[in-house]
Write a protein that holds these residues in place. Sequence first.
Motif, PDB file in Angstrom:
ATOM      1  N   SER D   7       0.588  -1.055  -0.002  1.00  0.00           N
ATOM      2  CA  SER D   7       0.159   0.032   0.061  1.00  0.00           C
ATOM      3  C   SER D   7       0.855   1.306  -0.079  1.00  0.00           C
ATOM      4  O   SER D   7       0.214   2.233   0.661  1.00  0.00           O
ATOM      5  CB  SER D   7      -0.903  -0.037   1.163  1.00  0.00           C
ATOM      6  N   GLY D   8       2.146   1.148  -0.508  1.00  0.00           N
ATOM      7  CA  GLY D   8       2.889   2.318  -0.450  1.00  0.00           C
ATOM      8  C   GLY D   8       3.776   2.314   0.496  1.00  0.00           C
ATOM      9  O   GLY D   8       5.058   2.625   0.561  1.00  0.00           O
ATOM     10  N   TYR D   9       3.300   2.381   1.915  1.00  0.00           N
ATOM     11  CA  TYR D   9       4.132   2.417   2.997  1.00  0.00           C
ATOM     12  C   TYR D   9       4.542   1.057   3.461  1.00  0.00           C
ATOM     13  O   TYR D   9       5.534   0.479   3.738  1.00  0.00           O
ATOM     14  CB  TYR D   9       3.688   3.145   4.129  1.00  0.00           C
ATOM     15  N   THR D  10       3.448   0.143   3.657  1.00  0.00           N
ATOM     16  CA  THR D  10       3.701  -0.962   4.435  1.00  0.00           C
ATOM     17  C   THR D  10       2.914  -2.227   3.210  1.00  0.00           C
ATOM     18  O   THR D  10       2.606  -1.827   2.234  1.00  0.00           O
ATOM     19  CB  THR D  10       2.898  -0.986   5.674  1.00  0.00           C
ATOM     20  N   TRP D  12       0.886  -6.103   3.484  1.00  0.00           N
ATOM     21  CA  TRP D  12       0.324  -6.965   4.347  1.00  0.00           C
ATOM     22  C   TRP D  12      -0.309  -7.973   3.655  1.00  0.00           C
ATOM     23  O   TRP D  12      -0.489  -7.889   2.461  1.00  0.00           O
ATOM     24  CB  TRP D  12      -0.748  -6.222   5.229  1.00  0.00           C
TER      25      TRP D  12
END
Lengths: 117, 153, 521, 116, 94
Positions: D7-10, D12
Amino acid sequence: MDYMPLNFPFLAAALLIGIAFFIIIFKRNLIKLIMGIAMMASGVNLFLVALGYRVGGNAPIYTNVPPGPMVLPVPQALTLTSIVISVAVLALMLTMVIRIYRHTGSLDSEKSRRMKG
Amino acid sequence: MLSKIVRTTANQLIVFILIFGLYVIAHGQLTPGGGFQGGAVIVSGVVMLLVAFNAKELKKSLRESGLSIMESTGALIFAALAFAGIATTFFYNVLVGTPIFGHVPPTGANPGDVWTGGVVPLMNWAVGIKVVAGLSAVVLAMALFSSGEEMEE
Amino acid sequence: MASLLAQAPILIIAIPLVAAFLTPLIGMRGDKARKALVVGSLAFTAFLVFALARDISITGIRVYTLGATAPGLTEPTGFMFPVRIILEVDGMSIFFGIIWAIVSLAAAIYSFSHIASETGQIRFFTLLLLMVAGGFGMMLTGDLFNLFVFLEIASIAGGALIGFRNRFGDTQEGAFKYIVVSAVAGLMVLLGTGILYAQYNSLNMAFLAQAIQYTTLDKIALALFLIAFAMKTGMVPLHLWFPDAYSVAPASITGMLVITSHACMYAAFRVCFTLYGGVIDGLVVGWIIIILGLLTMFVGVTMAVYQKDVMRFMSYHAISQLGYMWVGVGVGLAVLGTPALLAYGRDAMTGGIFHILNHAMYKPLLFFTGGALFYYTGTRDLAKMGGLAHKMKWTTVLYIIGTLSISGIPPLNGFSSKILIYESVFRFNPILTIVGIIVSILTLASFTKAFHSAFMGAELPEYKGGKEVPKSMIIGMVILAAGIVLITLFPSLIVSWALHPAADALIDHGAYINAVMGAVP
Amino acid sequence: MTFIFESGYTFWNPLIWIIVFLVVAIMVYFFRRSGQKGYKKDTDQARIFLSGEEVPEAGERHIRVGNIYWGFFETLKEYYKQMLRIHTGIVNDYMLWFVAVTVVSAIILVVAGLVR
Amino acid sequence: MRKVVGLILLLVLVGFLVWGVVALIHPFGYPSPSEMDDYIIDNAQAETSNNNVVASVVFDYRGFDTLGEATILFTAVTGVLLLLRTAKRKEDES
C-alpha cells in the motif's frame, strides 16, 4: 428583428427556471410542486431551443424551402427528446401523488409525510 | 357520460383526428412532425373519447393487455430497425439506396418524395405505434383509477 | 467471436433493453420463461462485459460510433469534429460496468423469491432490465446528452420500482421524493449540457474536453453538473432523500440503487477529470469535494447509529461509505496540479476506487440480508426483532461477512481499501485520516448494535415457526459474498488489474480525447 | 498469484490473518469440545440461573435496539437535536438544500477564478 | 428564517442565470461556432436521404438518444401501470 437587446428569449428561460425553483421551494402542495417541475422543464427546453436560432433562418426542412439560412437542427432534436422525457416524468409523478393522496388523504408535503429523521 | 350531441360529435371527429395523426406520422421525413407528434395527436383523440364517454365504456374497446402488447411490439420494431444495421454499426441506415424508402433527394430545396428517408419513416411508424399505445394506456389507467374502477392486472 | 467483441459496447446496452421490451410478451407464458429470459440476458451481458474488459486491458480505449460506416470512424472524413453519438469505453467505465453486471445479476436472482408473493411481477422485471440498461448506458457513453437520457432511464425505472409495494403509503412517499430529486437533478444536468453546447457547439465529451476554455459560464455549468450528480449520489447536505427512498424499496432494488448512485459518482468523476480535465482548478474543486465528503462520512455514520429501522440504518451507512470515495478521489483531484504529491494522489484515488468496488459488494449484500429479515419477520423495525440467528443460519453468516467488511476488520476487503485511503490521505492532510478512523469505529459499533438486536438473544416466541429464506435469495447473497472473499484473498491482483487502469484512465484525460479526436483510422 | 498487498508504506498479507483466524478457531473448537462431555440437554444445568430470581421470558430478556448505547446519545444530545431539526422529511427542504449548495459552490468557483 | 434564506439563495441563483444569459452567452440569433450543425444541414440529404433535417438528426445522427427516449416513455408507462395496479396480494405459499 436584427438584434435582440438583452437576449430576451434566454432571459425568459432563466426567469422561468427561477420561478420554478421558487415554486418548488415554497409551495407545500404536491400538485403545485409538480407544476413547478413542469415549468422548470419548459424553461430548460426554451433555453435549448433558443440556442439554435439564427437570424432570418428557416426551419431546417428542405421540402419547398425558400432560400436563406437555416436554424440549427440539433437543439431542436434535443428539445424534442427532452419534452418527451419530461412528459414521462410528469406522468409518473402524478401517479405517485394519486397514490399518496389515497393513502394519507392529504396533498400537503408536510402533512402527508410519514418518514423523517 | 356527456350528452348525446357531444357523444355523436366525438364519434365523428375521431376519424378526422385519426387521419390527421396518421398523416403527421407518415410524412415525418418530409414535413414537420413524426412519430411522437402524430402519436400525441391520436392520443388527444383518445382523451376526447374519454371525456365524451367515460372510462368504463372505453375500457370495453381498449383493453390494457392489448395496449401493453402493442407498445412492446412498437418498441421491438424500433430496436430491430436499429439492429438491422449491426453488420456495419448499430443504427446504420441500411435502406438508403434501396427501392424501399431509399431514394436520395437532390441536394437543396425540392418538392419532396415520400419514398425517401431510409429507415426513418419505418422508425416513425414504430414510434407512432408505441406512443399511441403507451400514452392511451397511461390516460386510461389514470382515468380508471380515479373513477374507482378495478383495473386488470 | 471477434465480431461479437467488436460490437460489444453497444450490445452491452442493447441486450438488456431488448430483453426488457420482450418481457411483457414472453412473461405471459409463465414464470419459467420469464426467469430464463431475465437471467439469460443478464448473464450474457455480464459475459460480454468481462470479455470487453479483457480486450480493453490489451488494446486500450475502445470507441464505437453509432450509425457510421465503421465503428472506429468517429469523425466524418475530412472534418475535425464528431457528429454522431460515440460510445467510449476506457478502464474506468468498464470497471463500473463489471460491478454493475455482477450486482444486477445477483439482484435479479435475489428478487425471484423476494417478491414472489406480490402481483405485477412482469412489470417488475421489465423495469429491472430497463434499469440495468440505463446504468450501462450511463457508464459506457461518451456523449453528454446521451448521459442525461440514460440517467433519466435509470432514475425513472428506479423510482417506479421503489414504489413497487404500492399497498403501503410510505413506499409511494419515498418514490415521489426520489423522482422529484432525480427530475430536478436531470434538468440541471441538461441545463449544463445546454450551456456547454452553446459555447462549443458539440455534445461529445472528448471534443468538449479538447475545446473547453474554463470561462465563467463553464464554471457555472461545472457547479451544476457536480452538485446535480452529487445530489443523485447522496452527498451530505443533499442526502435527505436517500434513506427515505432506499428504506422502502424492495431489497433487491435497494442493492441496485446503490450502484446507480455509484454510476452518478462515475459521471461526476468523468465531468471533473475528463471533461474539465485540462483546465479545472483542481485545488478548489478538490477541496469542495473533500469537505463535503468529510461531512458525508461523519453525518452519515452518526445518523446511522441513531436509526431503528434496519433498511434506514443501512442507507445511512451507505451515505457514510460514499464519503470515503469522495474523499479519496477528491484528494486525487486536489493534488492533480502539484507533481510532488501526484504519487500520493494516485494512491488516494486507487483507494477511493477500490472502496467503490468493495462497497458495491458488501452494501448490496447487507441490504439483501436486511431484505431477508423483512421477508422473515414482516417488519423493518429492529426493536421488534431478536434471536433470529437460531433460524436464519445462512443470513447470519452472510451478515457477519458484510459487517466485518464494511467496518474494515482485517483480513476482509474493506480493510485493504481503507488502509490505502488512510495512508495516502495522511500525507495530504492528517485530519482526514483521523476523521476516517473515527467513522470506521462508529461503523463497527453501530453494526454490532444492529447485529445484537436482530440476531442475538433467545429465540422470540413470535418468530418460532419460520424457516430460512428461500434458496434464490441465498444464491443472490452468496454471489456477492463470494466476490468479497475473492477480493479479500487477492487484493494486489485486483489493484493491478482493475484499479490502476481505472485511476490512470481518470488522470490521463489526453488519451480519452485522442481516442476520439486522434488520427482517423 | 501473490497474496501480498502493498500500500505504498507497508505491506500486508491476508493469508497470515486467515491462518491466525483458523488457529484461533481450532483452539476454540478444542476448548468447546473438552467441555461438551459434561453438558446434558434439558436438565437444570442448561437453564439460566439469575441469583435465584425469576428468569424473565425470552421477549423481555432481549435487550432491544432502543436501549443500546444510551450513554452515547445522552452525551451527544445537542448534536442529535440539531441533526433531527435538519432532517425534516419535506421535499421542499431537500430542494432548498440543493439550491444552497449549488449557489455556494458556484460562487466559490467564480470567485476563485477571479482571485487566481 | 427559512423564507428569508431561501429567497436570498434564490435571488443569487437567478442572478447567476441572468448574468450568464445576458452578459456571457452569445447574442440571441447568432450562434457563434456552428460547425457541427452546418455539417448536418449540408450533408443530411446525401447521407440519410432525408428532406427533414430534424428528423434525420432525431432518427439517424442521434438515433440512440431517440431509442433512449422511446425507452423512457416505455419505462414511464410500465411504471404507471405498475403503481396503479390493484394492490392485492397472492396467497402466501410459504
